[in-house]
Design an enzyme around this catalytic site. Structure first.
Site, PDB file in Angstrom:
ATOM      1  CG  HIS A  82      94.483  13.131  51.033  1.00 41.01           C
ATOM      2  ND1 HIS A  82      93.004  13.051  51.383  1.00 41.01           N
ATOM      3  CD2 HIS A  82      94.577  14.302  49.906  1.00 41.01           C
ATOM      4  CE1 HIS A  82      92.498  14.221  50.471  1.00 41.01           C
ATOM      5  NE2 HIS A  82      93.491  14.560  49.701  1.00 41.01           N
ATOM      6  CD  GLU A  83      98.184  15.360  48.906  1.00 36.94           C
ATOM      7  OE1 GLU A  83      97.840  15.190  47.558  1.00 36.94           O
ATOM      8  OE2 GLU A  83      97.287  16.114  49.803  1.00 36.94           O
ATOM      9  CG  HIS A 108      94.844  13.660  45.091  1.00 36.81           C
ATOM     10  ND1 HIS A 108      93.593  13.900  44.492  1.00 36.81           N
ATOM     11  CD2 HIS A 108      94.905  14.182  46.132  1.00 36.81           C
ATOM     12  CE1 HIS A 108      93.004  14.480  45.179  1.00 36.81           C
ATOM     13  NE2 HIS A 108      93.664  15.047  46.419  1.00 36.81           N
TER      14      HIS A 108
HETATM   15 ZN    ZN Z   1      92.958  16.237  48.125  1.00 34.36          ZN
END
Ligand code: ZN
Length: 501
Positions: free
Chosen positions: A264-265, A268
């Site tokens: 997830h990170e 980003h």
């Molecule tokens: Zn997030």
């Protein structure tokens, strides 16, 4: 005009330097700082933030923008220069509306409120944090009122994170999504519950981290331009376009935690790392909105990281790394376990199908608070009722009820939650578009190759930074406007197969 543009960029670079320094201090606070550093760190970050704000709202910036305006009119809308002038003007005017004394009061209050919440949550003591939340709500209303002329009081708050979005557009979108998700959840949860016990065996922490790093390197996360450290609540942060860091947390008995928070990170981070270097140190050098940012974390976490093609490649490697835990577990059972759908109480642990129900009920509750339709004192019970109604579960305490998320206690009430669901909708929209352009992406994933997907995202989304608003970007990428159809198609196909619907 070239000279004035240079002057503007020099001023913006100073603002960026200060903001990046705040980010470093913040990263350190959340990773390595000893507890004793907290009071001084608060002061240091407050001073730098104030200086950045003062520099950004300096009338000289307004003057330069005025002088550059005619020049911008003659340039193509999507050029670097016209975009810089347009977006800086927008941010400048948003920043000017709020008096610095209010900003200081707001930050001071939310810092205090955060600390009280951090103690009230484990103690399951909503009453303790209630007056702080009340003040936070009052301040959020005041903040909105600095932008008169809004349709809905939440609109100015939404505008901060998802510029151009408003209640009138989000509410119907979410309403439709909810109406179509609820029957899907019902159909799935009527089936026999998936056994995900294999994910909760003992997995040595260092190996979990090593596996996550191996995957994100394949994604294209560059450890020469980033690093990963441990923290309590995983996040991504950027100090420069060549220094974009991620954090994670590891639980020995939960294979999901470190792995999927890492994916997830990293999603980003890939967004920020993919921004055109020409935009460095300007307001354009960041993701365009909370929703689009979340679309990238969710895309790499879910559309890619929880997909069968991905695990066809990586599961044998995971089995090699954890032979005792996984050698007798076949791929289908593992895949079913990481995609288990269930009615649950905690948003951050929720699966892809129920996740948005958690988000949308928070969005509705915060609107009711802002509208004055719901009193803070009645919030815990309203929370339980909504969970009962939307998810069919009810927490017996507030710790796993209204106290579970930090957002309302450490920031404004309103403006934060819509981004999560917008992100899921956008992730499916963008991913479908990438597959349409390059169907070979699926075969590449089976080979552990993500180059075509990553390149498509860089060229269509990442490189632009925040040149375009969310709807402009959607229009450019898909040729249409925001729609939930690709997202529902994605969920129905994936979970229809998994649960044989
Ligand atoms: Zn997030």
């Amino acid at each position: 005009m070239e000279e004035k543009l240079k002057q503007l960029k020099a001023r913006l670079r100073e603002v960026d330097n200060l903001q990046s320094a705040v980010a470093v201090l913040n990263w350190d606070q959340s990773t390595y700082m000893p507890p004793g550093g907290a009071p001084a760190r608060g002061r240091q970050m407050a001073t730098l933030s104030r200086l950045a704000q003062e520099k950004f709202t300096d009338p000289a910036i307004g003057q330069l923008l005025d002088e550059l305006e005619p020049y911008a009119q003659e340039l193509p809308y999507d050029s670097d220069q016209a975009s810089l002038i347009r977006v800086t003007r927008r941010d400048y005017e948003l920043a000017l509306k709020v008096p610095p004394t209010f900003t200081a009061e707001f930050h001071e209050h939310t810092a205090l409120s955060y600390n009280v919440w951090a103690e009230a949550r484990p103690a399951d003591d909503f009453a303790r944090v209630q007056p702080y939340l009340q003040k936070n709500l009052d301040l959020s209303r005041q903040l909105a009122d600095f932008y008169p002329g809004y349709e809905h009081i939440a609109d100015p708050l939404i505008n901060y994170s998802d510029y151009g979005m408003k209640v009138a557009t989000i509410r119907p979108l979410f309403g439709e999504l909810r109406d179509r998700l609820v029957p899907l959840v019902e159909a799935i949860t009527a089936q026999q519950e998936t056994d995900d016990g294999i994910l909760h065996r003992a997995y040595p922490e260092d190996k979990q981290l090593e596996f996550g790093r191996r995957v994100i390197k394949r994604y294209g996360y560059d450890f020469e331009r980033g690093r990963q450290d441990k923290t309590h609540h995983p996040f991504m942060t950027k100090f420069a376009l060549d220094d974009v860091r991620i954090t994670t947390r590891v639980q020995k008995n939960n294979l999901n935690e470190a792995l999927f928070s890492t994916l997830h990170e990293a999603g980003h981070a890939l967004y920020e790392l993919g921004i055109d270097p020409a935009l460095e140190a300007t307001p354009l050098a960041t993701g365009t909105s909370a929703g689009v940012h979340e679309s990238q974390s969710r895309l790499w976490e879910n559309q890619v990281g929880r997909s069968m093609p991905f695990w066809r490649h990586f599961y044998p490697q995971l089995q090699d790394m954890f032979p005792d835990q996984l050698h007798s577990v076949d791929l289908d059972d593992f895949y079913a376990a990481i995609n288990k759908v269930q009615r649950s109480l905690i948003r951050t642990d929720a699966d892809e199908v129920t996740y948005n129900l958690h988000v949308m009920l928070r969005f509705e509750l915060e609107l009711q608070l802002l509208e004055g339709e719901l009193a803070v004192a009645d919030l815990p019970e309203a929370w339980h009722e909504r969970y009962q109604m939307d998810l069919g579960v009810r927490s017996h305490d507030d710790r796993n009820g209204v106290l579970q998320d930090v957002h309302w206690f450490a920031g404004s009430v309103g403006g934060a939650f819509q981004g999560y669901t917008l992100g899921n909708i956008l992730a499916a929209l963008f991913f479908a578009k990438a597959l349409e352009a390059h169907p070979q992406i699926v075969d590449e994933m089976v080979n552990g190759n993500f180059d075509t997907l990553h390149r498509w995202l860089r060229q269509n989304i990442y490189c632009h930074g925040s040149k375009f608003t969310t709807s402009e970007l959607v229009q450019r990428v898909t040729g249409g406007s925001l729609t939930i159809d690709p997202y529902l198609d994605y969920l129905r196909t994936k979970f229809g197969e998994l649960y044989e619907l």
